[in-house]
Design a protein around this motif. Structure first.
Motif, PDB file in Angstrom:
ATOM      1  N   VAL A  23      26.667  63.826  34.812  1.00  0.00           N
ATOM      2  CA  VAL A  23      25.655  62.779  34.811  1.00  0.00           C
ATOM      3  C   VAL A  23      26.333  61.340  34.622  1.00  0.00           C
ATOM      4  O   VAL A  23      26.155  60.308  35.090  1.00  0.00           O
ATOM      5  CB  VAL A  23      24.487  62.957  33.913  1.00  0.00           C
ATOM      6  N   ASP A  24      27.234  61.580  33.271  1.00  0.00           N
ATOM      7  CA  ASP A  24      28.011  60.325  32.960  1.00  0.00           C
ATOM      8  C   ASP A  24      28.740  59.976  34.061  1.00  0.00           C
ATOM      9  O   ASP A  24      28.816  58.673  34.406  1.00  0.00           O
ATOM     10  CB  ASP A  24      28.465  60.716  31.484  1.00  0.00           C
ATOM     11  N   GLU A  25      29.585  60.711  34.715  1.00  0.00           N
ATOM     12  CA  GLU A  25      30.599  60.491  35.705  1.00  0.00           C
ATOM     13  C   GLU A  25      29.797  59.779  36.840  1.00  0.00           C
ATOM     14  O   GLU A  25      30.092  58.955  37.350  1.00  0.00           O
ATOM     15  CB  GLU A  25      31.344  61.817  35.863  1.00  0.00           C
ATOM     16  N   VAL A  26      28.592  60.389  37.223  1.00  0.00           N
ATOM     17  CA  VAL A  26      27.786  59.658  38.469  1.00  0.00           C
ATOM     18  C   VAL A  26      27.298  58.744  38.093  1.00  0.00           C
ATOM     19  O   VAL A  26      27.383  57.380  38.799  1.00  0.00           O
ATOM     20  CB  VAL A  26      26.637  60.737  38.558  1.00  0.00           C
ATOM     21  N   ALA A  27      26.906  58.211  36.869  1.00  0.00           N
ATOM     22  CA  ALA A  27      26.461  56.900  36.345  1.00  0.00           C
ATOM     23  C   ALA A  27      27.743  55.840  36.510  1.00  0.00           C
ATOM     24  O   ALA A  27      27.658  54.779  37.118  1.00  0.00           O
ATOM     25  CB  ALA A  27      25.861  56.906  34.990  1.00  0.00           C
ATOM     26  N   ARG A  28      28.819  56.386  36.044  1.00  0.00           N
ATOM     27  CA  ARG A  28      29.973  55.577  35.728  1.00  0.00           C
ATOM     28  C   ARG A  28      30.485  55.262  37.300  1.00  0.00           C
ATOM     29  O   ARG A  28      30.675  54.138  37.801  1.00  0.00           O
ATOM     30  CB  ARG A  28      31.170  56.275  34.887  1.00  0.00           C
ATOM     31  N   ALA A  29      30.507  56.194  38.374  1.00  0.00           N
ATOM     32  CA  ALA A  29      30.843  55.862  39.483  1.00  0.00           C
ATOM     33  C   ALA A  29      30.123  54.930  40.490  1.00  0.00           C
ATOM     34  O   ALA A  29      30.432  53.883  41.009  1.00  0.00           O
ATOM     35  CB  ALA A  29      31.040  57.323  40.280  1.00  0.00           C
TER      36      ALA A  29
END
Lengths: 207, 207
Positions: B190-196
DNA sequence: GTTTCGCTAGACAGTCTGTATTTCAGAATA
DNA sequence: TATTCTGAAATACAGACTGTCTAGCGAAAC
């Protein structure tokens, strides 16, 4: 009766007729999807539109899933998938990026309604469309990984962007869903969609 | 028989029991979608899982579409939609952008399988999910238009980006489809998606 | 005790998929 | 031309699903 002398049949005309029946059924499916993309599709209806008996559909495609699978393969073959891959394989990776995005956008636009249904069906029930959608997406995934690598090799990537991150974003921006969110959801033209996606990719990935 | 003296009923316990039945059915639907998100859903099956007779589902929700509609509304209410809108309404539009994207990502992740099915069903057959998905998307559309306007008002937009263009991109990047392409399709956290998604929005829109 | 109402149980019509059987028309061969 | 093969039609069938209706039970509400 007991021993049957086997003949060699060439069956040119018959094979052609059978092939033409398959085409009629596929075209009926396309027509139906285009005129009512947001309604359930019954095989019976498709058969009627193709002026064919319902069992003939099963004879020609095996099953409901087989029909949709064949439609996906047909799109892949005739829908300009080749042209798209070609465009993204430009000598310059930067040019390949632009060409690839424009290529998919045109390909998606040409068959929007059909791809819309195939994609959604694949999400909802994996077995309902055979492997057509997965194969297409598989090809796109490796294509985008390849393109990201080439961008990196040619020094076009921003220094704070890894190849994996670039692959992720290219995967997102070249998806049918991204295209359709802008094309159908925001009512942009094909050119506007391609421009928006290209600009986004370049601003985020290219230095 | 002829003249029926109407009583006033308070029906506390009964109303509670009925409400609890609705909950059991909805929870059974969620459970079913989570354990088999890519298989067709039969009302009969849901009723059995909720230990309820099939007609009870129709009594409680009116129709199959009503059930899915109620599920959508339920998600909207309990799924953190409020929190998300709140996060995107930060005094600073830049902060609102970050908060909004993180908010939708968490909301989508918390109910991924259910939203996946509702979204795809809505695409395939508009009548099959009632208006729940349209209402949610409507709210997101106006929210993103609002956010884009605030970014412009606060001078945060790049000079070569119009408010409409910003709205289009925010619409794309805050969609469930974008989230899921990265979360499920690329197996990002989830964090990686949000960051991307945040990085992409900022690089493309913010000066 | 009586009324009301949420729910169950069972049955029903209608639609869809997928398959089996029989039959026909016409192409492929001799 | 006569025979054989075969794609397709027609029909019927089993099975699954939706949506509706009825009758009736049991417990809450009065």
């Amino acid at each position: 009766m007991l021993v049957m002398a086997t003949r060699k049949y060439e069956q040119r005309l018959r094979a052609e007729a059978a092939e033409e029946t398959r085409r009629r059924i596929l075209d009926a499916l396309y027509q139906r999807l285009r005129e009512a993309p947001a309604e359930p599709v019954s095989i019976d209806r498709i058969a009627q539109m193709a002026r064919v008996a319902r069992p003939t559909v099963y004879l020609a495609f095996g099953s409901r899933a087989g029909l949709f699978d064949a439609a996906g393969a047909d799109l892949l073959q005739r829908g300009g998938f080749e042209r798209m891959l070609q465009a993204s394989a430009h000598a310059s990776a930067r040019e390949g990026l632009r060409g690839g995005i424009c290529g998919v956008a045109e390909m998606y636009a040409a068959n929007r309604d059909v791809i819309r249904v195939l994609s959604s069906m694949a999400q909802l029930d994996a077995a309902a469309v055979g492997g057509a959608v997965q194969r297409l997406e598989q090809g796109r995934a490796s294509g985008m990984a390849h393109l990201a690598q080439r961008l990196a090799d040619q020094g076009a990537l921003r220094p704070d962007v890894t190849v994996d991150q670039a692959t992720d974003l290219l995967w997102l921006l070249t998806s049918f869903e991204s295209f359709d969110l802008l094309y159908t959801g925001r009512k942009l033209s094909v050119d506007e969609v391609a421009r928006a996606l290209t600009t986004t990719a370049e601003h985020t990935l290219i230095q």
